[in-house]
Design a protein around this motif. Sequence first.
Motif, PDB file in Angstrom:
ATOM      1  N   ASP A 138       0.854  -1.447  -0.157  1.00 12.26           N
ATOM      2  CA  ASP A 138       0.013  -0.132   0.014  1.00 12.26           C
ATOM      3  C   ASP A 138       0.884   1.176  -0.051  1.00 12.26           C
ATOM      4  O   ASP A 138       0.522   2.263  -0.594  1.00 12.26           O
ATOM      5  CB  ASP A 138      -0.990   0.070   1.213  1.00 12.26           C
ATOM      6  N   LEU A 139       1.969   1.293   0.539  1.00 13.14           N
ATOM      7  CA  LEU A 139       3.007   2.323   0.684  1.00 13.14           C
ATOM      8  C   LEU A 139       4.162   2.137  -0.498  1.00 13.14           C
ATOM      9  O   LEU A 139       4.646   3.212  -0.788  1.00 13.14           O
ATOM     10  CB  LEU A 139       3.602   2.236   2.058  1.00 13.14           C
ATOM     11  N   LEU A 140       4.475   0.782  -1.168  1.00 19.66           N
ATOM     12  CA  LEU A 140       5.463   0.667  -1.891  1.00 19.66           C
ATOM     13  C   LEU A 140       5.106   0.891  -3.419  1.00 19.66           C
ATOM     14  O   LEU A 140       5.701   1.212  -4.308  1.00 19.66           O
ATOM     15  CB  LEU A 140       6.189  -0.493  -1.661  1.00 19.66           C
ATOM     16  N   GLU A 141       3.803   0.571  -3.495  1.00 19.80           N
ATOM     17  CA  GLU A 141       3.325   0.219  -5.080  1.00 19.80           C
ATOM     18  C   GLU A 141       3.710   1.461  -6.089  1.00 19.80           C
ATOM     19  O   GLU A 141       4.216   1.029  -7.117  1.00 19.80           O
ATOM     20  CB  GLU A 141       1.964  -0.065  -5.321  1.00 19.80           C
ATOM     21  N   ASN A 142       3.519   2.625  -5.720  1.00 19.50           N
ATOM     22  CA  ASN A 142       3.627   3.838  -6.314  1.00 19.50           C
ATOM     23  C   ASN A 142       5.416   4.084  -6.480  1.00 19.50           C
ATOM     24  O   ASN A 142       5.543   4.958  -7.327  1.00 19.50           O
ATOM     25  CB  ASN A 142       3.123   5.234  -6.102  1.00 19.50           C
ATOM     26  N   TYR A 143       6.134   3.529  -5.688  1.00 17.47           N
ATOM     27  CA  TYR A 143       7.609   3.624  -5.683  1.00 17.47           C
ATOM     28  C   TYR A 143       8.360   2.707  -6.356  1.00 17.47           C
ATOM     29  O   TYR A 143       9.167   2.875  -7.094  1.00 17.47           O
ATOM     30  CB  TYR A 143       8.022   4.043  -4.162  1.00 17.47           C
ATOM     31  N   VAL A 144       8.242   1.426  -5.895  1.00 19.59           N
ATOM     32  CA  VAL A 144       8.952   0.371  -6.083  1.00 19.59           C
ATOM     33  C   VAL A 144       9.276   0.010  -7.539  1.00 19.59           C
ATOM     34  O   VAL A 144      10.158  -0.657  -7.902  1.00 19.59           O
ATOM     35  CB  VAL A 144       8.629  -0.828  -5.243  1.00 19.59           C
ATOM     36  N   PHE A 145       7.951   0.138  -8.449  1.00 16.17           N
ATOM     37  CA  PHE A 145       8.072  -0.480  -9.714  1.00 16.17           C
ATOM     38  C   PHE A 145       8.610   0.660 -10.764  1.00 16.17           C
ATOM     39  O   PHE A 145       8.645   0.369 -11.902  1.00 16.17           O
ATOM     40  CB  PHE A 145       6.770  -0.675 -10.226  1.00 16.17           C
ATOM     41  N   ARG A 146       8.949   1.876 -10.106  1.00 13.75           N
ATOM     42  CA  ARG A 146       9.781   2.852 -11.144  1.00 13.75           C
ATOM     43  C   ARG A 146      11.204   2.155 -11.452  1.00 13.75           C
ATOM     44  O   ARG A 146      11.620   1.513 -10.638  1.00 13.75           O
ATOM     45  CB  ARG A 146       9.617   4.143 -10.567  1.00 13.75           C
ATOM     46  N   ASP A 147      11.565   2.833 -12.756  1.00 13.00           N
ATOM     47  CA  ASP A 147      12.764   2.453 -13.248  1.00 13.00           C
ATOM     48  C   ASP A 147      13.942   3.576 -13.230  1.00 13.00           C
ATOM     49  O   ASP A 147      13.649   4.586 -13.895  1.00 13.00           O
ATOM     50  CB  ASP A 147      12.811   1.676 -14.620  1.00 13.00           C
ATOM     51  N   VAL A 148      14.940   3.577 -12.322  1.00 13.78           N
ATOM     52  CA  VAL A 148      15.858   4.473 -12.182  1.00 13.78           C
ATOM     53  C   VAL A 148      16.403   4.987 -13.632  1.00 13.78           C
ATOM     54  O   VAL A 148      16.637   6.315 -13.800  1.00 13.78           O
ATOM     55  CB  VAL A 148      16.944   4.447 -11.316  1.00 13.78           C
TER      56      VAL A 148
END
Length: 307
Positions: A190-200
């Motif tokens: 719930d806290l990670l979804e919008n962060y963790v799947f982004r590609d640097v």
Amino acid sequence: MIQTAALPQLWSYGHPLDMDDDKVGLLRPSNDALEDVDELRRRLDTDGYLFMRGLLDRDDVLAARRSMTDRLAGQGLLHPDRDPVDGIIAPGQTLTFKPDLASKNPLVEKVLYSGRLVEFYTRLFGETIRHYDFTWLRCMGPGKGTNPHCDLPYMGRGTHKHMTCWVPYGDVPFELGGLMVLEGSHKRMDLLENYVFRDVDGFCANKPNQVANARNGGWTFTGTLSHNPPQVRAKFGGRWLTTEFRAGDFLTFGMFLVHAATDNRTADRLRISSDSRYQRASEPIDERWVGVEPPGHTLAGKRGRIC
């Protein structure tokens, strides 16, 4: 729960950690479950990590350390009046990321890519494994540790089921700064979804400023979750977990576990450690981290899209 009242004050990224027992704790070793792979997998699912005390050959780890400190001494980066293996920084020098120390280093490769670690991950994954060809090698001098993050934004183009292995090359008392993981954070999608799947290494090909940044090897998104570990813990809940590490230990975890490092509070000592990655050979692998000269985060590793 192990009481942490006797622990010294710990710092991470320049912030003092809240040292109450419900906010900081000690890593649980899983050596007792080494022969029970089902229990190891259960703990990995529940805790998000496996901490193995002394499973690697200590002499091999210390030999790898010697090979790296000798290289550092040859580069003039260590104190000339001290044995290089002590890892004492030369006056005026600053060290952080030194992957060249692991490159073409057979003693490091022996620790990470043969023997006990390969056997461990083969049993854990239940099939033939492969590892990334790039080794992240850090020589962290006095100052801030690594800020809170997950690993997937840096290596998420293949499987998402691969694992990180953190190995210290030498004993790491609390003052030297070691890895810490945020308890239960791998379950907080719930806290990670919008962060963790982004590609640097992703960028908007229709935005000139992002194109120019990518051409220079820069990032539009750095992969950092926060610069404030106490605030991250307050948001996610759980405890920051760490310990005093010894040569021969390793800590392994998946791509969704929030982790960081405590600060090196010594005056002049290096903390040398590596991050290596392992996965099932049957699953797709991130092309940035394989090959004789992996492209990594260079221009060759960038990927544009229309935003």
